[in-house]
Motif scaffolding. Structure first.
Motif, mmCIF file in Angstrom:
data_model
loop_
_atom_site.group_PDB
_atom_site.id
_atom_site.type_symbol
_atom_site.label_atom_id
_atom_site.label_comp_id
_atom_site.label_asym_id
_atom_site.label_seq_id
_atom_site.Cartn_x
_atom_site.Cartn_y
_atom_site.Cartn_z
ATOM 1 N N ALA A 320 1.848 -3.478 6.291
ATOM 2 C CA ALA A 320 2.736 -2.440 6.822
ATOM 3 C C ALA A 320 4.216 -2.803 6.685
ATOM 4 N N PRO A 321 4.645 -4.026 7.002
ATOM 5 C CA PRO A 321 6.068 -4.366 6.812
ATOM 6 C C PRO A 321 6.507 -4.282 5.349
ATOM 7 N N VAL A 322 5.596 -4.574 4.412
ATOM 8 C CA VAL A 322 5.925 -4.426 2.986
ATOM 9 C C VAL A 322 6.267 -2.976 2.701
ATOM 10 N N GLY A 323 5.476 -2.050 3.274
ATOM 11 C CA GLY A 323 5.735 -0.631 3.081
ATOM 12 C C GLY A 323 6.969 -0.151 3.798
ATOM 13 N N ARG A 324 7.298 -0.743 4.930
ATOM 14 C CA ARG A 324 8.469 -0.312 5.688
ATOM 15 C C ARG A 324 9.761 -0.631 4.942
ATOM 16 N N MET A 325 9.774 -1.712 4.192
ATOM 17 C CA MET A 325 10.960 -2.056 3.401
ATOM 18 C C MET A 325 10.635 -1.914 1.907
ATOM 19 N N ASN A 329 11.746 -4.129 -1.425
ATOM 20 C CA ASN A 329 10.709 -4.889 -2.124
ATOM 21 C C ASN A 329 10.549 -4.440 -3.566
ATOM 22 N N TYR A 330 10.651 -3.142 -3.809
ATOM 23 C CA TYR A 330 10.515 -2.630 -5.174
ATOM 24 C C TYR A 330 11.647 -3.156 -6.058
ATOM 25 N N MET A 331 12.870 -3.130 -5.549
ATOM 26 C CA MET A 331 14.002 -3.639 -6.320
ATOM 27 C C MET A 331 13.907 -5.145 -6.503
ATOM 28 N N MET A 332 13.398 -5.858 -5.490
ATOM 29 C CA MET A 332 13.204 -7.297 -5.613
ATOM 30 C C MET A 332 12.166 -7.616 -6.686
ATOM 31 N N GLN A 333 11.099 -6.822 -6.747
ATOM 32 C CA GLN A 333 10.092 -7.004 -7.787
ATOM 33 C C GLN A 333 10.710 -6.882 -9.175
ATOM 34 N N SER A 334 11.583 -5.897 -9.346
ATOM 35 C CA SER A 334 12.230 -5.685 -10.640
ATOM 36 C C SER A 334 13.065 -6.884 -11.038
ATOM 37 N N PHE A 335 13.894 -7.362 -10.112
ATOM 38 C CA PHE A 335 14.800 -8.471 -10.429
ATOM 39 C C PHE A 335 14.023 -9.748 -10.743
ATOM 40 N N ILE A 362 0.047 -12.536 -7.850
ATOM 41 C CA ILE A 362 -0.551 -12.810 -6.537
ATOM 42 C C ILE A 362 0.381 -13.684 -5.701
ATOM 43 N N PHE A 363 0.940 -14.709 -6.343
ATOM 44 C CA PHE A 363 1.866 -15.617 -5.638
ATOM 45 C C PHE A 363 3.064 -14.852 -5.098
ATOM 46 N N PHE A 364 3.633 -13.977 -5.934
ATOM 47 C CA PHE A 364 4.806 -13.231 -5.494
ATOM 48 C C PHE A 364 4.447 -12.194 -4.434
ATOM 49 N N CYS A 365 3.252 -11.620 -4.517
ATOM 50 C CA CYS A 365 2.782 -10.700 -3.465
ATOM 51 C C CYS A 365 2.721 -11.416 -2.117
ATOM 52 N N ILE A 366 2.184 -12.623 -2.128
ATOM 53 C CA ILE A 366 2.083 -13.399 -0.886
ATOM 54 C C ILE A 366 3.472 -13.654 -0.311
ATOM 55 N N ILE A 367 4.422 -13.988 -1.187
ATOM 56 C CA ILE A 367 5.800 -14.213 -0.730
ATOM 57 C C ILE A 367 6.369 -12.937 -0.118
ATOM 58 N N GLN A 368 6.170 -11.799 -0.785
ATOM 59 C CA GLN A 368 6.717 -10.547 -0.261
ATOM 60 C C GLN A 368 6.068 -10.151 1.063
ATOM 61 N N ALA A 370 4.709 -12.252 3.305
ATOM 62 C CA ALA A 370 5.195 -13.178 4.332
ATOM 63 C C ALA A 370 6.644 -12.872 4.702
ATOM 64 N N TYR A 371 7.468 -12.662 3.702
ATOM 65 C CA TYR A 371 8.886 -12.410 3.954
ATOM 66 C C TYR A 371 9.091 -11.084 4.703
ATOM 67 N N SER A 372 8.349 -10.059 4.300
ATOM 68 C CA SER A 372 8.491 -8.751 4.946
ATOM 69 C C SER A 372 8.070 -8.809 6.405
ATOM 70 N N ASN A 373 6.993 -9.533 6.697
ATOM 71 C CA ASN A 373 6.556 -9.675 8.090
ATOM 72 C C ASN A 373 7.589 -10.437 8.906
ATOM 73 N N TRP A 374 8.143 -11.491 8.321
ATOM 74 C CA TRP A 374 9.188 -12.255 9.012
ATOM 75 C C TRP A 374 10.413 -11.373 9.261
ATOM 76 N N TRP A 375 10.833 -10.628 8.246
ATOM 77 C CA TRP A 375 12.053 -9.818 8.325
ATOM 78 C C TRP A 375 11.919 -8.704 9.361
ATOM 79 N N MET A 376 10.798 -7.972 9.332
ATOM 80 C CA MET A 376 10.663 -6.796 10.191
ATOM 81 C C MET A 376 10.484 -7.155 11.662
ATOM 82 N N LYS A 377 10.178 -8.414 11.953
ATOM 83 C CA LYS A 377 10.157 -8.855 13.353
ATOM 84 C C LYS A 377 11.569 -9.032 13.905
#
Length: 408
Positions: A320-325, A329-335, A362-368, A370-377
């Protein structure tokens, strides 16, 4: 002033919808890794066993995500449009003019993103999203009819039938030839060029290649149809009621499975029915696009049932936090993607096979995740979402969760 502050307060979220959007973003990233962010070189593995594994990885991710993840993301775009319009209408605000400005901003974000990665889709969303404004108050029955017509992709049907009847040459059109030429050119630039060369190509030629792809594959018809269906889901209020979401998911799921199976079967049977050359390409693209709609709805219904009825809430809530931002996340994936796969970076399109590209994904998905959950808190919005909201309302918007008491 109080009304203005209330209008920009962080909205109440529907976590299952955010989880769907997060799932779509994960699928988009994994498929982009297979496409090497538009550097579609086919890797060759010396060992025959690992070559089969490598091909199997590509085919599996193609089947799971190609055309389905973007379809889900597009459906949710239409739903988000309705939710924004409805939320502001409940406060006595006509959001239409503000939404136009919001799409102008999305166009700007998309163009900036497209300077790095020509395959980004925010530019297309921004342009097609404008059509939702005049459609917002059109009666539901007319919108359903329009969505069906858009999903039929009548220009594609006419093209396919004309090719079968030999009314036109069974070869690519001039626009398809031009599109293919641009993609061949960009491959050389992206492999051998510097970061400045990539930017220079994407300033105009990359944008034109993307427009041609959307036009030649009639993707604009499907996207606008999905926007409309998402808006109609919002209009029906299904998304506000857990019981209705579950009941409609149970109702739609078997039909979606059948729809998907029938049209995918047709697409794969075309060569056995004597369809070949450009007619085969047009026909398979068209029938797979139909099938993708069914498969996408299988995902939506299945994930809703998993979330509310079959114990998947805790797992999906991580998405859910991945979807909220999602914009961030989409622009980060591009870069990150172009830095990994292009020649000015790690040159992964040349050095990595499909299996290795998948493992990176898969590795980058895990990072996104984890980071999204940390950020949205800690924050109400992702960085780009916050900037987008500030520019939309042209006023102060709460960012850190401890800055405005009582807002959740």
């Amino acid at each position: 002033m109080n009304n203005h502050v209330h209008r920009i307060a962080p909205p109440k979220r529907i976590h299952s919808i955010d989880a769907l959007r997060g799932f779509a973003l994960v699928g988009i990233l994994l498929w982009h890794c297979m496409e090497r962010f538009d550097l579609t070189l086919v890797p060759v593995v010396d060992n025959p066993f690992w070559q089969r594994v490598d091909t199997g990885v590509f085919d599996t991710l193609n089947f799971l995500f190609a055309g389905k993840s973007y379809a889900m993301f597009s459906l949710l775009f239409g739903l988000s449009f309705f939710m924004q319009m409805d939320s502001q209408a409940s406060k006595g605000v006509d959001f239409r003019g503000r939404f136009v400005w919001r799409m102008v901003l999305l166009l700007l974000f998309g163009y900036i993103n497209g300077l790095m990665y020509l395959g980004e889709f925010f530019v297309v969303y921004a342009l097609l999203g404008l059509f939702l404004i005049p459609l917002y108050k059109v009666p539901t029955k007319w919108l359903i009819g329009l969505a069906v017509l858009l999903f039929l992709q009548i220009p594609a049907v006419i093209s396919f039938v004309s090719l079968l009847e030999n009314n036109v040459p069974n070869q690519p059109t001039d626009l398809v030839v031009e599109m293919n030429r641009l993609y061949e050119t960009c491959a050389s630039v992206f492999i051998h060029g510097s970061f400045a060369d990539v930017i220079d190509f994407n300033l105009w030629r990359g944008q034109w290649a993307k427009v041609l792809w959307v036009f030649n594959n009639y993707r604009y018809l499907q996207l606008l149809g999905l926007f409309i269906i998402g808006m109609l889901i919002g209009r029906s209020g299904i998304h506000k009621d857990e019981v209705r979401m579950v009941n409609y998911s149970k109702l739609v799921l078997p039909y979606a499975l059948a729809f998907f199976a029938v049209f995918y079967a047709i697409a794969y049977l075309l060569p056995y029915w004597g369809v070949k050359d450009f007619a085969l390409r047009v026909g398979q693209t068209m029938f797979k696009t139909y099938g993708n709609l069914g498969q996408m709805m299988v995902y939506v219904c299945g994930l809703i049932l998993l979330y509310y009825r079959y114990g998947g809430r805790k797992i999906l809530d991580y998405l859910a936090p991945v979807g909220r931002m999602s914009v961030t996340n989409y622009m980060m994936q591009s870069f990150v993607g172009v830095c990994v796969f292009y020649g000015f970076g790690l040159n992964g399109a040349v050095s990595l096979n499909y299996l290795e590209s998948f493992m990176f994904g898969i590795f980058f998905c895990i990072i996104q995740i984890a980071y999204s959950n940390w950020w949205m808190k800690r924050f109400y919005y992702g960085p780009v979402e916050w900037l987008w909201r500030i520019c939309t309302w042209l006023c102060r918007v709460p960012f850190k969760r401890n800055t405005v008491k009582g807002l959740v």
